[in-house]
Motif scaffolding. Structure first.
Motif, PDB file in Angstrom:
ATOM      1  N   THR A 180       0.834  -1.185   0.000  1.00 39.16           N
ATOM      2  CA  THR A 180       0.000   0.000   0.000  1.00 39.16           C
ATOM      3  C   THR A 180       0.876   1.245   0.000  1.00 39.16           C
ATOM      4  O   THR A 180       2.008   1.217   0.500  1.00 39.16           O
ATOM      5  N   TYR A 181       0.335   2.313  -0.557  1.00 40.32           N
ATOM      6  CA  TYR A 181       1.073   3.564  -0.686  1.00 40.32           C
ATOM      7  C   TYR A 181       0.131   4.714  -0.340  1.00 40.32           C
ATOM      8  O   TYR A 181      -1.062   4.657  -0.664  1.00 40.32           O
ATOM      9  N   TYR A 182       0.685   5.747   0.267  1.00 40.80           N
ATOM     10  CA  TYR A 182      -0.124   6.898   0.669  1.00 40.80           C
ATOM     11  C   TYR A 182       0.625   8.192   0.390  1.00 40.80           C
ATOM     12  O   TYR A 182       1.856   8.244   0.498  1.00 40.80           O
ATOM     13  N   SER A 183      -0.123   9.216   0.085  1.00 39.63           N
ATOM     14  CA  SER A 183       0.497  10.531   0.011  1.00 39.63           C
ATOM     15  C   SER A 183       0.787  11.005   1.430  1.00 39.63           C
ATOM     16  O   SER A 183       0.154  10.565   2.397  1.00 39.63           O
ATOM     17  N   ASP A 184       1.727  11.908   1.548  1.00 37.60           N
ATOM     18  CA  ASP A 184       2.080  12.418   2.872  1.00 37.60           C
ATOM     19  C   ASP A 184       0.901  13.103   3.541  1.00 37.60           C
ATOM     20  O   ASP A 184       0.773  13.088   4.769  1.00 37.60           O
ATOM     21  N   SER A 185       0.048  13.712   2.753  1.00 38.92           N
ATOM     22  CA  SER A 185      -1.062  14.481   3.314  1.00 38.92           C
ATOM     23  C   SER A 185      -2.130  13.612   3.964  1.00 38.92           C
ATOM     24  O   SER A 185      -2.925  14.115   4.760  1.00 38.92           O
ATOM     25  N   VAL A 186      -2.174  12.326   3.632  1.00 38.17           N
ATOM     26  CA  VAL A 186      -3.219  11.459   4.197  1.00 38.17           C
ATOM     27  C   VAL A 186      -2.648  10.323   5.037  1.00 38.17           C
ATOM     28  O   VAL A 186      -3.403   9.600   5.695  1.00 38.17           O
ATOM     29  N   LEU A 242     -11.528   2.910   0.673  1.00 39.84           N
ATOM     30  CA  LEU A 242     -10.665   3.935   1.239  1.00 39.84           C
ATOM     31  C   LEU A 242     -11.343   4.449   2.501  1.00 39.84           C
ATOM     32  O   LEU A 242     -12.353   5.157   2.426  1.00 39.84           O
ATOM     33  N   GLN A 243     -10.811   4.048   3.642  1.00 45.38           N
ATOM     34  CA  GLN A 243     -11.318   4.514   4.929  1.00 45.38           C
ATOM     35  C   GLN A 243     -10.628   5.823   5.262  1.00 45.38           C
ATOM     36  O   GLN A 243      -9.402   5.869   5.369  1.00 45.38           O
ATOM     37  N   MET A 244     -11.414   6.881   5.431  1.00 44.04           N
ATOM     38  CA  MET A 244     -10.867   8.207   5.678  1.00 44.04           C
ATOM     39  C   MET A 244     -11.290   8.660   7.060  1.00 44.04           C
ATOM     40  O   MET A 244     -12.497   8.719   7.357  1.00 44.04           O
ATOM     41  N   PRO A 260     -11.032  20.160   6.075  1.00 47.91           N
ATOM     42  CA  PRO A 260     -11.533  20.866   4.891  1.00 47.91           C
ATOM     43  C   PRO A 260     -10.648  20.722   3.654  1.00 47.91           C
ATOM     44  O   PRO A 260     -11.179  20.611   2.539  1.00 47.91           O
ATOM     45  N   PRO A 261      -9.305  20.688   3.765  1.00 44.99           N
ATOM     46  CA  PRO A 261      -8.485  20.493   2.556  1.00 44.99           C
ATOM     47  C   PRO A 261      -8.682  19.124   1.892  1.00 44.99           C
ATOM     48  O   PRO A 261      -8.212  18.930   0.754  1.00 44.99           O
ATOM     49  N   ASP A 262      -9.361  18.190   2.555  1.00 47.57           N
ATOM     50  CA  ASP A 262      -9.657  16.899   1.938  1.00 47.57           C
ATOM     51  C   ASP A 262     -10.843  16.988   0.978  1.00 47.57           C
ATOM     52  O   ASP A 262     -11.151  16.019   0.286  1.00 47.57           O
ATOM     53  N   THR A 263     -11.504  18.131   0.967  1.00 48.36           N
ATOM     54  CA  THR A 263     -12.640  18.322   0.078  1.00 48.36           C
ATOM     55  C   THR A 263     -12.215  18.206  -1.379  1.00 48.36           C
ATOM     56  O   THR A 263     -11.313  18.914  -1.830  1.00 48.36           O
TER      57      THR A 263
END
Length: 124
Positions: A58-64, A81-83, A88-91
């Motif tokens: 699995t791979y993720y961006s730093d922001s998430v 994708l469990q968030m 607000p920036p995830d919008t």
């Protein structure tokens, strides 16, 4: 060839959670790597997370990283994708994408098949 349909988007408040699902139809889905990307209004399409065909990588961006978790069920042809701890920036509109051959999971041009997206809105 696969067809992808995203679901699970909606409007939540800061700190809440959502679970997105990407349902695939077509043969051989278990051979595809799958990524989630997102696009906010007026911005480009950004990598969020990806999972290898077996689910072992699995791979993720730093922001998430640390807030989102990607998983897949090859028996059900789904990738979730469990968030959590949404901000607000995830919008954005969230898209799932699939590819048979990939060297860099975070590069959108390496994905051949895309869903139409699902809207996620996080209010403050």
């Amino acid at each position: 060839q696969v067809q992808l349909v995203e679901s699970g988007g909606g409007t939540v408040q800061t700190g809440e959670s959502l679970r997105l699902s990407c349902a695939a139809s077509g043969r051989g889905f278990s051979r595809y790597g799958v990524g989630w990307f997102r696009q906010a209004p007026g911005k480009g399409r950004d990598f969020v997370a990806a999972i290898s065909s077996s689910g072992g990588l699995t791979y993720y961006s730093d922001s998430v990283k640390g807030r989102f978790t990607i998983s897949r069920d090859n028996d059900k042809n789904t990738v979730d994708l469990q968030m959590s701890s949404l901000k607000p920036p995830d919008t954005a509109v969230y898209y799932c994408a699939a590819t048979l051959y990939v060297t860099n999971y975070d590069r959108s041009h390496q994905y051949n098949y895309w869903g139409r997206g699902t809207q996620v809105t996080v209010s403050s």
